[in-house]
Motif scaffolding. Structure first.
Motif, short mmCIF file in Angstrom:
data_model
loop_
_atom_site.label_atom_id
_atom_site.label_comp_id
_atom_site.label_asym_id
_atom_site.label_seq_id
_atom_site.Cartn_x
_atom_site.Cartn_y
_atom_site.Cartn_z
N UNK A 70 0.85 -1.19 0.00
CA UNK A 70 0.00 0.00 0.00
C UNK A 70 0.88 1.24 0.00
N UNK A 71 0.59 2.22 -0.87
CA UNK A 71 1.28 3.50 -0.86
C UNK A 71 0.85 4.29 0.37
N UNK A 72 1.73 5.13 0.86
CA UNK A 72 1.37 5.91 2.04
C UNK A 72 0.22 6.86 1.72
N UNK A 73 0.12 7.33 0.47
CA UNK A 73 -1.01 8.18 0.10
C UNK A 73 -2.34 7.44 0.27
N UNK A 74 -2.36 6.16 -0.08
CA UNK A 74 -3.58 5.36 0.07
C UNK A 74 -3.91 5.16 1.55
N UNK A 75 -2.87 4.95 2.37
CA UNK A 75 -3.10 4.78 3.81
C UNK A 75 -3.61 6.07 4.42
N UNK A 76 -3.13 7.22 3.95
CA UNK A 76 -3.63 8.51 4.44
C UNK A 76 -5.10 8.67 4.11
N UNK A 77 -5.51 8.23 2.92
CA UNK A 77 -6.93 8.31 2.54
C UNK A 77 -7.79 7.45 3.48
N UNK A 78 -7.29 6.28 3.85
CA UNK A 78 -8.03 5.42 4.78
C UNK A 78 -8.13 6.09 6.15
N UNK A 79 -7.02 6.62 6.62
CA UNK A 79 -7.02 7.36 7.90
C UNK A 79 -8.03 8.49 7.88
N UNK A 80 -8.00 9.31 6.82
CA UNK A 80 -8.92 10.44 6.75
C UNK A 80 -10.38 10.02 6.72
N UNK A 81 -10.67 8.98 5.94
CA UNK A 81 -12.05 8.51 5.85
C UNK A 81 -12.55 7.94 7.16
N UNK A 82 -11.72 7.14 7.83
CA UNK A 82 -12.14 6.52 9.09
C UNK A 82 -12.21 7.51 10.24
N UNK A 83 -11.22 8.38 10.35
CA UNK A 83 -11.18 9.33 11.44
C UNK A 83 -12.37 10.30 11.37
N UNK A 84 -12.65 10.80 10.18
CA UNK A 84 -13.76 11.76 10.06
C UNK A 84 -15.11 11.08 10.25
N UNK A 85 -15.20 9.79 9.95
CA UNK A 85 -16.46 9.08 10.17
C UNK A 85 -16.84 9.08 11.64
N UNK A 86 -15.89 8.77 12.52
CA UNK A 86 -16.20 8.74 13.95
C UNK A 86 -16.38 10.15 14.51
N UNK A 87 -15.66 11.12 13.99
CA UNK A 87 -15.81 12.50 14.44
C UNK A 87 -17.17 13.08 14.03
N UNK A 88 -17.83 12.42 13.09
CA UNK A 88 -19.12 12.91 12.60
C UNK A 88 -20.29 12.44 13.44
N UNK A 89 -20.04 11.72 14.53
CA UNK A 89 -21.13 11.24 15.38
C UNK A 89 -21.98 12.39 15.91
N UNK A 90 -21.35 13.53 16.21
CA UNK A 90 -22.07 14.66 16.78
C UNK A 90 -22.38 15.75 15.76
N UNK A 91 -21.51 15.93 14.78
CA UNK A 91 -21.71 16.90 13.70
C UNK A 91 -20.83 16.47 12.54
N UNK A 92 -21.32 16.59 11.29
CA UNK A 92 -20.52 16.13 10.15
C UNK A 92 -19.12 16.73 10.14
N UNK A 93 -18.14 15.86 10.03
CA UNK A 93 -16.72 16.24 9.99
C UNK A 93 -16.18 15.72 8.66
#
Length: 245
Positions: free
Chosen positions: A1-24
Motif C-alpha cells: 500500500x502506498x502511504x497516500x492510500x493509507x492517508x486516505x483510509x485514515x482520513x475517511x475513518x477518522x472523520x467518520x467517527x468525528x461525525x457522530x455529533x456533527x458532520x466532519x
C-alpha cells in the motif's frame, strides 16, 4: 500500500467517527487533505487537521493559511525510507512546534493471527451491549444505525469480564481497506491477551468481508503490540501546531 492510500483510509475513518455529533468532512485542498467540521450555524468549529505529504513546508503552510477557518494542526507524514529531520526542521523554521509523533501501520490481511484470552470477545450487535459499552468508555462507540446497516459501515468489538466491557476496538471500512479505531483495554485488565484477541477477531472479520488491508496509527505503547499481530510500519505522523507570538 502506498502511504497516500493509507492517508486516505485514515482520513475517511477518522472523520467518520468525528461525525457522530456533527458532520466532519475529509476533503482535498490542492495537494493537501483537510479534515474539518461541515458548515454549522454557530461558528464554534472544532480544530481542523491538515494532512501533508511530499509537499515543501512553506508551500503547504501557504495553502493552509489561505484556506483554514480557525484553529488547526498539521499532520505531516513520512515513509519509513524518508528521514524525519527535514520535516522537523522545515516546520520549526516557519514557527511550528512538534507536539507528538505516531507510527503509521498497515496489516495486509494475507495472514490473520489466531489469539485467545480468558474473556469473551464478540462483536456488538445489539443496543443493550452498545449502551453498556458507552458507559464503560464514557462516550458512544457505535450509533444505533450502525447495528443494522448491511454492509456495516462500522463494526464494533468488545471484550467482556462477565457482563462488564473491559476492552474495545472498531473497524471502519474505507474503500478496499479499513481503519482501526479506538483500541483500548482498561488498566486493570492489561497484559492478559485481551488486545491481541480483540485485534484477531476484528482482522478476521475484515478479511472475511473481502477487505485488502487494515490501517492504524499507534502510540509508543502500541508500536510494541501491533507487529505481534501482523501489522507492518509504513511511515510516521508528526503533529505540529503554530507557535503563538
Amino acid at each position: 500500500m502506498r502511504i497516500e492510500d493509507a492517508i486516505e483510509v485514515f482520513g475517511g475513518g477518522f472523520t467518520f467517527t468525528r461525525s457522530f455529533t456533527h458532520p466532519y468532512t475529509f476533503e482535498r485542498a490542492g495537494p493537501l487533505w483537510v479534515m474539518r467540521d461541515a458548515p454549522r450555524k454557530k461558528p464554534e468549529y472544532r480544530n481542523e487537521e491538515w494532512l501533508v505529504y511530499g509537499i515543501p513546508t512553506e508551500e503547504a503552510d501557504a495553502i493552509i493559511q489561505a484556506n483554514c477557518r480557525g484553529r488547526y494542526a498539521v499532520c505531516a507524514f513520512r515513509t519509513m525510507e524518508e528521514p524525519d529531520t527535514p520535516l522537523r526542521e522545515g516546520w520549526k523554521a516557519i514557527a511550528y512546534r512538534l507536539q507528538s509523533t505516531e507510527m503509521f501501520f498497515v496489516h495486509p490481511l494475507a495472514k490473520v493471527p489466531l489469539a485467545k484470552c480468558d474473556y469473551a470477545v464478540e462483536r456488538v450487535t445489539n443496543q443493550e451491549l452498545a449502551d453498556r459499552l458507552a458507559i464503560a468508555a464514557r462516550t458512544r462507540q457505535i450509533r444505533p444505525e450502525h447495528l443494522t446497516e448491511s454492509p456495516p459501515r462500522l463494526r464494533q468489538y468488545v471484550a467482556l469480564d462477565k457482563d462488564e466491557p473491559v476492552g474495545w476496538v472498531r473497524s471502519i471500512p474505507c474503500g478496499e481497506s479499513a481503519w482501526c479505531s479506538n483500541m483500548f483495554v482498561v488498566p486493570t485488565h492489561r497484559r492478559r491477551g485481551i488486545a491481541k484477541a480483540l485485534m484477531a477477531k476484528m482482522l478476521a472479520d475484515d478479511r472475511a468481508a473481502g477487505l485488502k488491508a487494515n490501517v492504524l496509527l499507534a502510540s509508543h505503547v502500541g508500536t510494541k503490540l501491533y507487529p505481534e499481530v501482523g501489522y507492518e510500519p509504513i511511515g510516521q505522523l508528526l503533529l505540529f501546531k503554530k507557535q503563538r507570538r
